[in-house]
Design a protein around this motif. Structure first.
Motif, PDB file in Angstrom:
ATOM      1  N   CYS A  97      21.106 -19.841  -1.209  1.00  0.00           N
ATOM      2  CA  CYS A  97      19.987 -19.652  -2.145  1.00  0.00           C
ATOM      3  C   CYS A  97      18.629 -19.705  -1.454  1.00  0.00           C
ATOM      4  O   CYS A  97      17.696 -19.028  -1.869  1.00  0.00           O
ATOM      5  CB  CYS A  97      20.054 -20.680  -3.262  1.00  0.00           C
ATOM      6  SG  CYS A  97      21.291 -20.289  -4.512  1.00  0.00           S
ATOM      7  N   ASN A 114      15.970 -16.868  -2.135  1.00  0.00           N
ATOM      8  CA  ASN A 114      14.679 -17.211  -2.721  1.00  0.00           C
ATOM      9  C   ASN A 114      13.490 -16.809  -1.864  1.00  0.00           C
ATOM     10  O   ASN A 114      12.372 -16.727  -2.364  1.00  0.00           O
ATOM     11  CB  ASN A 114      14.612 -18.703  -3.045  1.00  0.00           C
ATOM     12  CG  ASN A 114      15.472 -19.078  -4.227  1.00  0.00           C
ATOM     13  OD1 ASN A 114      16.125 -20.101  -4.231  1.00  0.00           O
ATOM     14  ND2 ASN A 114      15.504 -18.240  -5.256  1.00  0.00           N
ATOM     15  N   LYS A 147      11.810 -15.156  -5.540  1.00  0.00           N
ATOM     16  CA  LYS A 147      11.451 -16.552  -5.820  1.00  0.00           C
ATOM     17  C   LYS A 147      12.132 -17.112  -7.063  1.00  0.00           C
ATOM     18  O   LYS A 147      12.482 -18.279  -7.102  1.00  0.00           O
ATOM     19  CB  LYS A 147       9.942 -16.695  -5.961  1.00  0.00           C
ATOM     20  CG  LYS A 147       9.231 -16.549  -4.661  1.00  0.00           C
ATOM     21  CD  LYS A 147       7.780 -16.861  -4.804  1.00  0.00           C
ATOM     22  CE  LYS A 147       7.126 -16.660  -3.462  1.00  0.00           C
ATOM     23  NZ  LYS A 147       5.903 -17.379  -3.304  1.00  0.00           N
ATOM     24  N   GLY A 148      12.309 -16.290  -8.059  1.00  0.00           N
ATOM     25  CA  GLY A 148      12.924 -16.769  -9.299  1.00  0.00           C
ATOM     26  C   GLY A 148      14.409 -16.560  -9.370  1.00  0.00           C
ATOM     27  O   GLY A 148      15.028 -16.762 -10.408  1.00  0.00           O
ATOM     28  N   GLY A 149      15.023 -16.110  -8.298  1.00  0.00           N
ATOM     29  CA  GLY A 149      16.447 -15.808  -8.285  1.00  0.00           C
ATOM     30  C   GLY A 149      16.710 -14.391  -8.762  1.00  0.00           C
ATOM     31  O   GLY A 149      15.792 -13.577  -8.860  1.00  0.00           O
ATOM     32  N   ASN A 161      18.301 -18.964 -19.151  1.00  0.00           N
ATOM     33  CA  ASN A 161      18.557 -20.012 -18.181  1.00  0.00           C
ATOM     34  C   ASN A 161      19.098 -21.256 -18.871  1.00  0.00           C
ATOM     35  O   ASN A 161      18.508 -21.766 -19.816  1.00  0.00           O
ATOM     36  CB  ASN A 161      17.264 -20.333 -17.437  1.00  0.00           C
ATOM     37  CG  ASN A 161      17.441 -21.396 -16.389  1.00  0.00           C
ATOM     38  OD1 ASN A 161      18.548 -21.668 -15.963  1.00  0.00           O
ATOM     39  ND2 ASN A 161      16.350 -22.004 -15.974  1.00  0.00           N
ATOM     40  N   THR A 203      12.082 -23.425 -15.344  1.00  0.00           N
ATOM     41  CA  THR A 203      11.961 -22.805 -14.030  1.00  0.00           C
ATOM     42  C   THR A 203      10.509 -22.433 -13.786  1.00  0.00           C
ATOM     43  O   THR A 203       9.739 -22.240 -14.723  1.00  0.00           O
ATOM     44  CB  THR A 203      12.841 -21.545 -13.911  1.00  0.00           C
ATOM     45  OG1 THR A 203      12.466 -20.624 -14.927  1.00  0.00           O
ATOM     46  CG2 THR A 203      14.311 -21.879 -14.048  1.00  0.00           C
ATOM     47  N   LYS A 204      10.140 -22.320 -12.535  1.00  0.00           N
ATOM     48  CA  LYS A 204       8.765 -21.969 -12.174  1.00  0.00           C
ATOM     49  C   LYS A 204       8.543 -20.464 -12.157  1.00  0.00           C
ATOM     50  O   LYS A 204       7.446 -19.991 -12.410  1.00  0.00           O
ATOM     51  CB  LYS A 204       8.426 -22.519 -10.789  1.00  0.00           C
ATOM     52  CG  LYS A 204       8.346 -24.018 -10.714  1.00  0.00           C
ATOM     53  CD  LYS A 204       7.982 -24.439  -9.307  1.00  0.00           C
ATOM     54  CE  LYS A 204       7.941 -25.942  -9.186  1.00  0.00           C
ATOM     55  NZ  LYS A 204       7.621 -26.368  -7.818  1.00  0.00           N
ATOM     56  N   CYS A 260      20.602 -18.503  -8.224  1.00  0.00           N
ATOM     57  CA  CYS A 260      19.529 -19.155  -7.464  1.00  0.00           C
ATOM     58  C   CYS A 260      18.206 -19.256  -8.205  1.00  0.00           C
ATOM     59  O   CYS A 260      17.129 -19.097  -7.605  1.00  0.00           O
ATOM     60  CB  CYS A 260      19.322 -18.460  -6.117  1.00  0.00           C
ATOM     61  SG  CYS A 260      20.780 -18.420  -5.075  1.00  0.00           S
ATOM     62  N   GLU A 261      18.245 -19.543  -9.500  1.00  0.00           N
ATOM     63  CA  GLU A 261      16.995 -19.676 -10.257  1.00  0.00           C
ATOM     64  C   GLU A 261      16.246 -20.927  -9.817  1.00  0.00           C
ATOM     65  O   GLU A 261      16.839 -21.921  -9.437  1.00  0.00           O
ATOM     66  CB  GLU A 261      17.256 -19.720 -11.763  1.00  0.00           C
ATOM     67  CG  GLU A 261      18.057 -20.897 -12.253  1.00  0.00           C
ATOM     68  CD  GLU A 261      19.537 -20.619 -12.358  1.00  0.00           C
ATOM     69  OE1 GLU A 261      20.188 -21.294 -13.162  1.00  0.00           O
ATOM     70  OE2 GLU A 261      20.070 -19.756 -11.649  1.00  0.00           O
ATOM     71  N   ARG A 262      14.893 -20.817  -9.827  1.00  0.00           N
ATOM     72  CA  ARG A 262      14.048 -21.994  -9.575  1.00  0.00           C
ATOM     73  C   ARG A 262      12.811 -21.913 -10.431  1.00  0.00           C
ATOM     74  O   ARG A 262      12.373 -20.954 -10.883  1.00  0.00           O
ATOM     75  CB  ARG A 262      13.573 -22.207  -8.152  1.00  0.00           C
ATOM     76  CG  ARG A 262      13.903 -21.252  -7.087  1.00  0.00           C
ATOM     77  CD  ARG A 262      13.351 -21.687  -5.779  1.00  0.00           C
ATOM     78  NE  ARG A 262      12.202 -20.839  -5.478  1.00  0.00           N
ATOM     79  CZ  ARG A 262      11.377 -21.007  -4.503  1.00  0.00           C
ATOM     80  NH1 ARG A 262      11.513 -22.010  -3.733  1.00  0.00           N
ATOM     81  NH2 ARG A 262      10.401 -20.215  -4.278  1.00  0.00           N
TER      82      ARG A 262
END
Length: 87
Positions: A35, A39, A43-45, A54, A59-60, A85-87
């Motif tokens: 991931c 990323n 960046k957000g997956g 989600n 998430t950002k 790979c979400e963030r």
């Protein structure tokens, strides 16, 4: 004379069009090893479609939507919500 010019133009276009490689909309999706690597580019997956939600909380960043890219990297979707790979 006009007929020859038209024939020449048409044949040139046909031959030229045959020599140009077709543009593929299905570019080969890159498989990432983890991931952190994914990323760096997304960046957000990566989401499999725009309608997924989600499950993992806030998430950002918004995920990039690509069914092909998600399919290749679906093993990185730990919570099976359709976003890898979400963030």
């Amino acid at each position: 004379m006009k007929k020859r010019a038209t024939t020449l133009i048409v044949s040139t276009l046909l031959i030229g069009g045959a020599l140009i490689a077709p543009i593929s909309t299905d570019a080969a999706a890159k498989s990432y090893s983890n991931c952190a690597e994914l990323n760096k580019d997304y960046k957000g997956g990566v989401a499999k479609d725009a309608n997924v939600k989600n499950k993992g909380g806030k998430t950002k960043f918004a995920p990039f939507v690509s069914a092909e890219l998600y399919k290749v990297n679906s093993s990185k979707d730990r919570d099976n919500d359709g976003i890898a790979c979400e963030r």
